[in-house]
Write a protein that holds these residues in place. Structure first.
Motif, mmCIF file in Angstrom:
data_model
loop_
_atom_site.group_PDB
_atom_site.id
_atom_site.type_symbol
_atom_site.label_atom_id
_atom_site.label_comp_id
_atom_site.label_asym_id
_atom_site.label_seq_id
_atom_site.Cartn_x
_atom_site.Cartn_y
_atom_site.Cartn_z
ATOM 1 N N SER A 49 5.469 -20.867 1.300
ATOM 2 C CA SER A 49 6.201 -21.745 0.400
ATOM 3 C C SER A 49 5.647 -21.657 -1.024
ATOM 4 C CB SER A 49 6.132 -23.187 0.903
ATOM 5 O OG SER A 49 6.700 -24.060 -0.032
ATOM 6 N N MET A 50 4.336 -21.638 -1.141
ATOM 7 C CA MET A 50 3.703 -21.519 -2.463
ATOM 8 C C MET A 50 4.069 -20.192 -3.115
ATOM 9 S SD MET A 50 0.075 -23.246 -1.412
ATOM 10 C CE MET A 50 -0.806 -22.866 -2.889
ATOM 11 N N ALA A 51 4.162 -19.150 -2.317
ATOM 12 C CA ALA A 51 4.505 -17.834 -2.853
ATOM 13 C C ALA A 51 5.914 -17.810 -3.416
ATOM 14 C CB ALA A 51 4.358 -16.769 -1.772
ATOM 15 N N THR A 52 6.816 -18.528 -2.787
ATOM 16 C CA THR A 52 8.208 -18.494 -3.233
ATOM 17 C C THR A 52 8.462 -19.406 -4.434
ATOM 18 O OG1 THR A 52 8.866 -20.162 -1.600
ATOM 19 C CG2 THR A 52 9.071 -17.837 -0.973
ATOM 20 N N GLU A 53 7.463 -20.158 -4.851
ATOM 21 C CA GLU A 53 7.597 -20.958 -6.068
ATOM 22 C C GLU A 53 7.555 -20.086 -7.318
ATOM 23 O OE1 GLU A 53 4.565 -23.929 -5.961
ATOM 24 O OE2 GLU A 53 5.543 -25.059 -4.368
ATOM 25 N N GLY A 54 6.996 -18.894 -7.190
ATOM 26 C CA GLY A 54 6.910 -17.973 -8.316
ATOM 27 C C GLY A 54 8.146 -17.101 -8.401
ATOM 28 N N GLU A 55 7.940 -15.875 -8.842
ATOM 29 C CA GLU A 55 9.030 -14.918 -9.047
ATOM 30 C C GLU A 55 9.458 -14.200 -7.777
ATOM 31 O OE1 GLU A 55 10.539 -14.274 -12.098
ATOM 32 O OE2 GLU A 55 9.405 -16.041 -12.742
ATOM 33 N N LEU A 56 8.654 -14.296 -6.728
ATOM 34 C CA LEU A 56 8.900 -13.530 -5.509
ATOM 35 C C LEU A 56 10.114 -14.075 -4.759
ATOM 36 C CD1 LEU A 56 7.713 -11.192 -3.875
ATOM 37 C CD2 LEU A 56 6.321 -12.853 -2.663
ATOM 38 N N GLN A 57 11.004 -13.181 -4.400
ATOM 39 C CA GLN A 57 12.203 -13.565 -3.657
ATOM 40 C C GLN A 57 11.821 -13.981 -2.236
ATOM 41 O OE1 GLN A 57 14.676 -10.116 -3.701
ATOM 42 N NE2 GLN A 57 14.886 -10.104 -5.923
ATOM 43 N N VAL A 58 12.554 -14.953 -1.707
ATOM 44 C CA VAL A 58 12.272 -15.464 -0.370
ATOM 45 C C VAL A 58 12.368 -14.354 0.672
ATOM 46 C CG1 VAL A 58 13.065 -17.046 1.431
ATOM 47 C CG2 VAL A 58 13.017 -17.798 -0.946
ATOM 48 N N ILE A 60 11.905 -11.120 0.393
ATOM 49 C CA ILE A 60 10.767 -10.197 0.286
ATOM 50 C C ILE A 60 9.500 -10.878 0.776
ATOM 51 C CG2 ILE A 60 9.371 -8.814 -1.305
ATOM 52 C CD1 ILE A 60 12.275 -7.805 -0.877
ATOM 53 N N ALA A 61 9.298 -12.126 0.376
ATOM 54 C CA ALA A 61 8.100 -12.862 0.788
ATOM 55 C C ALA A 61 8.034 -12.963 2.311
ATOM 56 C CB ALA A 61 8.095 -14.255 0.161
ATOM 57 N N TYR A 62 9.163 -13.285 2.924
ATOM 58 C CA TYR A 62 9.185 -13.425 4.381
ATOM 59 C C TYR A 62 8.915 -12.083 5.060
ATOM 60 C CZ TYR A 62 10.585 -14.707 9.061
ATOM 61 O OH TYR A 62 10.592 -14.920 10.407
ATOM 62 N N ALA A 63 9.502 -11.018 4.553
ATOM 63 C CA ALA A 63 9.293 -9.690 5.142
ATOM 64 C C ALA A 63 7.823 -9.286 5.066
ATOM 65 C CB ALA A 63 10.171 -8.657 4.444
ATOM 66 N N VAL A 64 7.197 -9.537 3.936
ATOM 67 C CA VAL A 64 5.782 -9.194 3.771
ATOM 68 C C VAL A 64 4.925 -10.060 4.691
ATOM 69 C CG1 VAL A 64 3.848 -9.188 2.149
ATOM 70 C CG2 VAL A 64 6.077 -8.311 1.434
ATOM 71 N N TRP A 65 5.209 -11.340 4.745
ATOM 72 C CA TRP A 65 4.444 -12.267 5.585
ATOM 73 C C TRP A 65 4.503 -11.860 7.058
ATOM 74 C CZ3 TRP A 65 6.598 -17.157 8.007
ATOM 75 C CH2 TRP A 65 5.589 -17.936 8.563
ATOM 76 N N VAL A 66 5.695 -11.603 7.529
ATOM 77 C CA VAL A 66 5.865 -11.213 8.928
ATOM 78 C C VAL A 66 5.224 -9.847 9.182
ATOM 79 C CG1 VAL A 66 7.571 -10.586 10.676
ATOM 80 C CG2 VAL A 66 7.903 -12.624 9.291
ATOM 81 N N GLY A 67 5.389 -8.921 8.250
ATOM 82 C CA GLY A 67 4.818 -7.583 8.414
ATOM 83 C C GLY A 67 3.302 -7.611 8.494
ATOM 84 N N VAL A 68 2.681 -8.285 7.547
ATOM 85 C CA VAL A 68 1.216 -8.365 7.535
ATOM 86 C C VAL A 68 0.723 -9.119 8.765
ATOM 87 C CG1 VAL A 68 -0.783 -9.312 6.295
ATOM 88 C CG2 VAL A 68 1.027 -8.150 5.029
ATOM 89 N N GLY A 69 1.393 -10.222 9.099
ATOM 90 C CA GLY A 69 1.000 -10.990 10.275
ATOM 91 C C GLY A 69 1.114 -10.192 11.554
ATOM 92 N N MET A 70 2.188 -9.414 11.674
ATOM 93 C CA MET A 70 2.379 -8.601 12.878
ATOM 94 C C MET A 70 1.303 -7.527 12.984
ATOM 95 S SD MET A 70 3.487 -5.614 14.449
ATOM 96 C CE MET A 70 3.852 -4.777 12.957
ATOM 97 N N VAL A 71 1.021 -6.869 11.872
ATOM 98 C CA VAL A 71 -0.007 -5.819 11.895
ATOM 99 C C VAL A 71 -1.356 -6.417 12.267
ATOM 100 C CG1 VAL A 71 -1.300 -4.208 10.455
ATOM 101 C CG2 VAL A 71 1.189 -4.263 10.318
ATOM 102 N N MET A 72 -1.710 -7.523 11.651
ATOM 103 C CA MET A 72 -3.012 -8.130 11.926
ATOM 104 C C MET A 72 -3.099 -8.651 13.370
ATOM 105 S SD MET A 72 -4.617 -7.479 9.262
ATOM 106 C CE MET A 72 -6.105 -8.319 9.716
#
Length: 108
Positions: A49-58, A60-72
């Protein structure tokens, strides 16, 4: 660099914490592990939620979050729980990482 992407990556890096804690809670039924699960299940989306307060599109933010979380979480399974994985699993994980880095380069 926009700090939004750092919030998302940090949130993704924390995803395995609640997964690990959930496994510990299931094994022990210790309420402290349950509280850790709940805390980190709350912290990750709050960081997103904090990330989407900036310029980052929701999206893209969700895709990155899920991707990094899945890899980890996959790495947690492999190295902590000794889950078996073949080469193709690593190939597909690498593809996800390339996608996450590519999104960061295009958006960041």
């Amino acid at each position: 660099m926009d700090l939004s992407i750092l919030w998302v990556v940090a949130a993704g890096l924390l995803e395995p914490v609640w997964v690990y804690s959930l496994k510990r809670y299931n094994a022990s039924k210790n309420i402290l592990w349950g509280l850790v699960v709940l805390a980190f299940m709350f912290i990750g989306p709050m960081m997103l939620s904090m990330a989407t307060e900036g310029e980052l599109q929701v999206s893209i933010a969700y895709a990155v979050w899920v991707g990094v979380g899945m890899v980890m979480t996959t790495l947690l399974g492999r190295f902590v729980y000794h889950e078996k994985m073949n080469r193709m699993v690593y190939v597909f994980i690498a593809m996800i990482l390339v996608g996450v880095v590519g999104l960061d380069l295009v958006v960041g």
